[in-house]
Write an enzyme that holds these catalytic residues in place. Structure first.
Site, short mmCIF file in Angstrom:
data_model
loop_
_atom_site.label_atom_id
_atom_site.label_comp_id
_atom_site.label_asym_id
_atom_site.label_seq_id
_atom_site.Cartn_x
_atom_site.Cartn_y
_atom_site.Cartn_z
N GLU A 160 -46.22 -37.21 -2.69
CA GLU A 160 -46.57 -37.88 -1.44
C GLU A 160 -45.96 -39.27 -1.31
O GLU A 160 -45.94 -39.84 -0.22
CB GLU A 160 -48.10 -38.00 -1.33
CG GLU A 160 -48.83 -36.69 -1.14
CD GLU A 160 -48.60 -36.06 0.22
OE1 GLU A 160 -48.00 -36.72 1.09
OE2 GLU A 160 -49.03 -34.92 0.42
N GLU A 198 -51.45 -26.28 -22.34
CA GLU A 198 -52.14 -27.54 -22.55
C GLU A 198 -52.48 -27.80 -24.02
O GLU A 198 -52.81 -28.92 -24.39
CB GLU A 198 -53.42 -27.59 -21.73
CG GLU A 198 -54.52 -26.66 -22.21
CD GLU A 198 -55.80 -26.86 -21.40
OE1 GLU A 198 -56.79 -27.27 -22.02
OE2 GLU A 198 -55.80 -26.60 -20.19
#
Length: 301
Positions: free
Chosen positions: A82, A113
């Protein structure tokens, strides 16, 4: 072990969750969410310190790099994505990494992860340097991918920030600064995409927005680091120039045309009477800070 983590605990307020009416369910979620902003607010000093560190590094051509797994990684990628449309920043200035690579944005990558070496490898692939700031996002505060990345970042001299939603987590000993909004147990035990995810999004918004404001990307609350390159952006640019100068539609359009659609330059030209070329030079001397550049030329009037 997850037993000691607040984010994994059972929430007494939602023990009869599956028996609630839809309206009661909505009200419960809303009531629980109301505490998220309070938890984030308690980390204001740490967030401000992080913004100052990020801004300082960006000013020296460093980068802001988010990385995490699952929801945490997705939120980092989103915030990074963004920045260019909001602040006209270079896409390479704020970067988001997610364990398992881009495909993990929409599909879980099993085991990604749990690999600390992968966190270090992903940062290494970016050519991490001492000028960069990394934000390792791990709601639990124990994600191996994030801890491995933070350790590598510190080895390279980068400034390492940890973002977690648990107090006294493992993450604390692997970074230079920890931001830890403790939002408490989720209404669905362990579903950290909820309150913890909201807190994470709020903190990331503050980090990127605060750092960009410190880079001179705004004038008041106006997005002035914008160049009009299409019809929609031209209309937005004209509105911003009008708000900052009180010019008419036609006059704002003329000064934007004179300045090749550059909003900052157009506002600078209006307030100082300088040419577009000279205005760009003055802005550059002020490190892109429009207000500073204007005040230097007008004596603060």
């Amino acid at each position: 072990m997850l037993d000691h983590l607040t984010t994994e605990a059972s929430n007494p307020a939602s023990e009869d969750l599956d028996e609630l009416s839809t309206l009661d369910l909505v009200n419960l979620i809303n009531d629980q969410d109301a505490g998220v902003a309070i938890a984030v607010g308690k980390q204001s000093v740490q967030i401000a310190s992080a913004i100052d560190a990020i801004s300082s590094r960006l000013l020296q051509s460093g980068r802001l790099i988010y990385f995490g797994a699952g929801t945490s990684g997705r939120l980092g990628v989103l915030d990074a994505a963004e920045c260019p449309p909001t602040f006209s920043s270079d896409p390479s200035q704020v970067i988001g990494l997610i364990a398992g690579g881009p495909s993990a944005m929409t599909n879980a990558v099993e085991g990604a992860e749990d690999n600390p070496e992968l966190g270090a490898k992903d940062l290494q692939s970016l050519g991490l340097s001492a000028e960069d700031v990394v934000v390792g996002i791990a709601t639990s505060g124990r994600t191996p991918y994030v801890i491995g990345g933070l350790d590598y970042a510190r080895e390279m001299g980068a400034y390492a920030i940890g973002l977690t939603c648990n107090d006294n987590s493992e993450l604390h000993s692997h970074c230079d600064l920890v931001i830890a909004p403790v939002v408490g147990p989720e209404i669905i035990s362990g579903s950290t995409r909820m309150k913890a995810g909201t807190a994470t999004k709020m903190v990331l918004n503050m980090l990127s927005t605060g750092a960009m404001i410190r880079q001179g990307k705004t004038f008041g609350n106006l997005m002035v680091d914008l160049r009009a390159t299409n019809s929609k952006l031209n209309q937005r640019a004209k509105r911003i120039v009008k708000a900052a100068t009180k010019l008419s539609d036609d006059a704002a359009s003329r000064v934007l045309l004179e300045c090749d659609g550059e909003v900052k330059t157009a506002i600078m030209v209006h307030h100082t009477g300088e040419t577009a070329q000279r205005a760009r030079s003055l802005l550059n001397d002020a490190n892109g800070h429009l207000r500073q550049a204007i005040e230097r030329m007008t004596g603060g009037t």
